[in-house]
Design an enzyme around this catalytic site. Structure first.
Site, PDB file in Angstrom:
ATOM      1  NE  ARG A  65      -3.828   0.306   0.456  1.00 12.91           N
ATOM      2  CZ  ARG A  65      -4.784   0.046  -0.424  1.00 12.91           C
ATOM      3  NH1 ARG A  65      -4.860   0.760  -1.522  1.00 12.91           N
ATOM      4  NH2 ARG A  65      -5.650  -0.922  -0.222  1.00 12.91           N
ATOM      5  CG  HIS A 163      -2.570   2.496  -8.188  1.00 12.98           C
ATOM      6  ND1 HIS A 163      -2.563   3.227  -7.035  1.00 12.98           N
ATOM      7  CD2 HIS A 163      -3.873   2.132  -8.367  1.00 12.98           C
ATOM      8  CE1 HIS A 163      -3.782   3.300  -6.527  1.00 12.98           C
ATOM      9  NE2 HIS A 163      -4.592   2.660  -7.308  1.00 12.98           N
ATOM     10  CG  ASP A 206     -11.659   6.205  -7.707  1.00 11.73           C
ATOM     11  OD1 ASP A 206     -11.952   5.123  -7.161  1.00 11.73           O
ATOM     12  OD2 ASP A 206     -10.828   6.310  -8.638  1.00 11.73           O
ATOM     13  CD  GLU A 264      -4.077   5.386  -9.791  1.00 11.31           C
ATOM     14  OE1 GLU A 264      -4.693   5.786  -8.786  1.00 11.31           O
ATOM     15  OE2 GLU A 264      -4.486   4.451 -10.523  1.00 11.31           O
TER      16      GLU A 264
HETATM   17  O1  TA6 Z   1      -6.841   3.944  -8.805  1.00 14.06           O
HETATM   18  C1  TA6 Z   1      -7.888   4.197  -7.900  1.00 14.06           C
HETATM   19  C2  TA6 Z   1      -8.479   2.865  -7.482  1.00 14.06           C
HETATM   20  O2  TA6 Z   1      -8.951   2.143  -8.600  1.00 14.06           O
HETATM   21  C3  TA6 Z   1      -9.584   3.130  -6.452  1.00 14.06           C
HETATM   22  O3  TA6 Z   1     -10.853   2.847  -6.979  1.00 14.06           O
HETATM   23  C4  TA6 Z   1      -9.192   2.218  -5.284  1.00 14.06           C
HETATM   24  O4  TA6 Z   1      -9.759   0.938  -5.456  1.00 14.06           O
HETATM   25  C5  TA6 Z   1      -7.676   2.203  -5.437  1.00 14.06           C
HETATM   26  O5  TA6 Z   1      -7.483   2.061  -6.841  1.00 14.06           O
HETATM   27  C6  TA6 Z   1      -6.949   1.209  -4.579  1.00 14.06           C
HETATM   28  O6  TA6 Z   1      -7.046  -0.050  -5.115  1.00 14.06           O
HETATM   29  P1  TA6 Z   1      -6.340  -1.273  -4.296  1.00 14.06           P
HETATM   30  O7  TA6 Z   1      -6.757  -2.492  -5.022  1.00 14.06           O
HETATM   31  O8  TA6 Z   1      -4.863  -1.032  -4.355  1.00 14.06           O
HETATM   32  O9  TA6 Z   1      -6.857  -1.162  -2.880  1.00 14.06           O
END
Ligand code: TA6
Length: 290
Positions: A65, A163, A206, A264
């Protein structure tokens, strides 16, 4: 574990997961072999640019994370909303270090993954393994990340994203510039909208923008700007979970949401990519501090 001879300034440490620790004249940082995950990048004399949750898991099979998770071969639940785990399985795979060097004071790392090496991971069905990938990282006064995806013997269709979790002083005093006029899918409110001026943050945000251009994260609290440029990326995603969603994530501290924003570089939803056998697509993202 890799057995490549490493140059001075790049060390491979085994815990909490096999990780490359970079200490070069222009920057320091960390890249985990797990997911080819760029976890830390700190240009010399600056504060860390990438954000990492204090609650992040560092266990095989669990996503990290923070830093720059690689989303591949799908983004979120996939363009048809039918894929799991979220953001694909590549960030859960053990990649191999194939090149490591220090050039002009910056670290150059190349990590590689053959699709079949992901076999057995959640969601890694036989029909989505006919690919190979490389992550090419140049870590110095700027951070350049290149994600190369190559189709195997048959046509390969995928979504992808770098991401990127960025560290900010206070999300309430942060804006993202460069998206004015861009259309976006709002995953909170639903529907397609058009961005009016800079993106500011007053709640869970988001948004998947249709945007190929450069953006800037203007961090008033820290008094700095993070410039994100990219090539061959049709989408820019901007995300902050805000308080309620952060509290629901076990690997995200309840009060950490004020200190981060995700910006991202992606090719997602309708901008999925189909490669002919043996062909390669490269997504490039560069971060620079101003
Ligand atoms: O990129 C944003 C997103 O798609 C959000 O919708 C949220 O789900 C985030 O990614 C985090 O995703 P993860 O699977 O890493 O918890």
């Amino acid at each position: 574990m890799n057995h490549l001879r490493l140059p001075e300034g790049i060390a491979l440490l085994p815990d909490p997961l096999p990780r490359l620790v970079v200490t070069v004249p222009t920057a320091s940082g960390v890249v985990y072999l797990n997911g080819a995950h760029v976890a830390e990048w700190t240009p010399k004399g600056a504060d860390p640019v990438l954000w990492m949750s204090a609650e992040s898991w560092f266990e095989e099979g669990q996503p990290i994370r923070g830093g720059i998770p690689i989303c591949l071969p799908w983004f979120g639940p996939g363009r048809n909303n039918d894929k799991s785990p979220g953001h694909g399985f590549v960030r859960l795979a053990q990649w191999n270090l194939v090149e490591a060097a220090v050039v002009d004071g910056a670290a150059h790392l190349v990590l590689a993954l053959a699709g079949e090496e992901a076999s057995g991971l959640p969601g890694a069905d036989e029909d989505c393994l006919d690919f190979s990938a490389r992550l090419i990282v140049r870590m110095g006064t700027t951070l350049e990340v290149r994600l190369e995806v190559t189709a195997g013997k048959s046509e390969y269709t995928f979504e992808e994203a770098l991401h990127t979790y960025l560290s900010v002083g206070d999300i309430h005093r942060t804006t993202v510039e460069g998206l004015d006029g861009a259309s976006y899918l709002d995953k909170v409110a639903g529907g397609i909208h058009t961005q009016d001026g800079p993106v500011d943050f007053t709640g869970e945000t988001d948004r998947v923008f249709e945007s190929t251009g450069e953006v800037a994260v203007v961090d008033t609290a820290k008094g700095r700007t993070i410039r994100i440029s990219k090539t061959d990326s049709a989408n820019t995603v901007v995300w902050n979970p805000w308080e309620a969603k952060a509290a629901k994530m076990p690997d995200f501290g309840d009060r950490e949401w004020t200190s981060m924003v995700c910006v991202e570089a992606a090719n997602a939803l309708g901008n999925f990519i189909t490669l002919q056998p043996g062909h390669t697509h490269t997504l490039v993202m560069t971060l620079a501090l101003e």
